[in-house]
Design a protein around this motif. Structure first.
Motif, PDB file in Angstrom:
ATOM      1  N   UNK A  10       0.774  -1.064   0.004  1.00  0.00           N
ATOM      2  CA  UNK A  10      -0.045  -0.031   0.027  1.00  0.00           C
ATOM      3  C   UNK A  10       0.652   1.246  -0.113  1.00  0.00           C
ATOM      4  N   UNK A  11       0.557   2.152  -0.897  1.00  0.00           N
ATOM      5  CA  UNK A  11       1.516   3.373  -0.995  1.00  0.00           C
ATOM      6  C   UNK A  11       0.294   4.605  -0.226  1.00  0.00           C
ATOM      7  N   UNK A  12      -0.472   4.234   0.375  1.00  0.00           N
ATOM      8  CA  UNK A  12      -1.136   5.341   0.973  1.00  0.00           C
ATOM      9  C   UNK A  12      -2.009   6.445   0.273  1.00  0.00           C
ATOM     10  N   UNK A  13      -2.591   6.148  -0.839  1.00  0.00           N
ATOM     11  CA  UNK A  13      -2.987   6.999  -1.998  1.00  0.00           C
ATOM     12  C   UNK A  13      -4.460   7.378  -1.504  1.00  0.00           C
ATOM     13  N   UNK A  14      -5.092   6.413  -0.774  1.00  0.00           N
ATOM     14  CA  UNK A  14      -6.516   6.809  -0.143  1.00  0.00           C
ATOM     15  C   UNK A  14      -7.551   6.623  -1.152  1.00  0.00           C
ATOM     16  N   UNK A  15      -7.207   6.036  -2.261  1.00  0.00           N
ATOM     17  CA  UNK A  15      -8.452   5.569  -3.337  1.00  0.00           C
ATOM     18  C   UNK A  15      -9.561   4.599  -2.763  1.00  0.00           C
ATOM     19  N   UNK A  16      -9.029   3.746  -1.949  1.00  0.00           N
ATOM     20  CA  UNK A  16      -9.946   2.937  -1.380  1.00  0.00           C
ATOM     21  C   UNK A  16     -10.841   3.278  -0.163  1.00  0.00           C
ATOM     22  N   UNK A  25     -10.132   1.981   5.828  1.00  0.00           N
ATOM     23  CA  UNK A  25      -9.565   3.033   6.678  1.00  0.00           C
ATOM     24  C   UNK A  25      -8.038   2.849   6.848  1.00  0.00           C
ATOM     25  N   UNK A  26      -7.450   3.988   7.433  1.00  0.00           N
ATOM     26  CA  UNK A  26      -5.819   4.031   7.378  1.00  0.00           C
ATOM     27  C   UNK A  26      -5.693   3.276   8.846  1.00  0.00           C
ATOM     28  N   UNK A  27      -4.568   2.651   9.034  1.00  0.00           N
ATOM     29  CA  UNK A  27      -4.206   2.260  10.065  1.00  0.00           C
ATOM     30  C   UNK A  27      -3.212   3.372  10.861  1.00  0.00           C
ATOM     31  N   UNK A  31      -1.240   2.953   6.337  1.00  0.00           N
ATOM     32  CA  UNK A  31      -1.691   1.978   5.501  1.00  0.00           C
ATOM     33  C   UNK A  31      -2.927   1.678   5.554  1.00  0.00           C
ATOM     34  N   UNK A  32      -3.608   1.283   4.252  1.00  0.00           N
ATOM     35  CA  UNK A  32      -5.051   0.958   4.184  1.00  0.00           C
ATOM     36  C   UNK A  32      -5.270  -0.440   4.759  1.00  0.00           C
TER      37      UNK A  32
END
Ligand code: SF4
Length: 61
Positions: A10-16, A25-27, A31-32
């Motif tokens: 995961x590159x933490x882009x936020x799309x999901x 959600x992000x931890x 990371x998603x």
């Protein structure tokens, strides 16, 4: 089947998180992660899978 995130990719882009906020959600490390696999229907989850730029969301048994 439930969605899972390969956090190492995961590159933490936020799309999901934007696409299915009741599922992803992000931890604490940004990371998603999946916190409610039933938070959206399969089509919405599939959309997040299709949009992930590094293809790190997948269906698991
Ligand atoms: S769409 Fe993929 S890369 Fe972006 S935050 Fe979600 S899991 Fe991470």
């Amino acid at each position: 089947m439930v969605p899972r995130v390969n956090k190492g990719e995961c590159i933490s882009c936020g799309v999901c998180v934007d696409t299915a906020p009741a599922v992803f959600r992000f931890d604490g490390e940004n990371r998603a992660e999946v916190y409610d696999p039933n938070g959206a229907d399969a089509a919405a989850i599939q959309e997040a899978i299709d949009l992930c730029p590094v293809t790190c969301i997948y269906w698991d048994e």
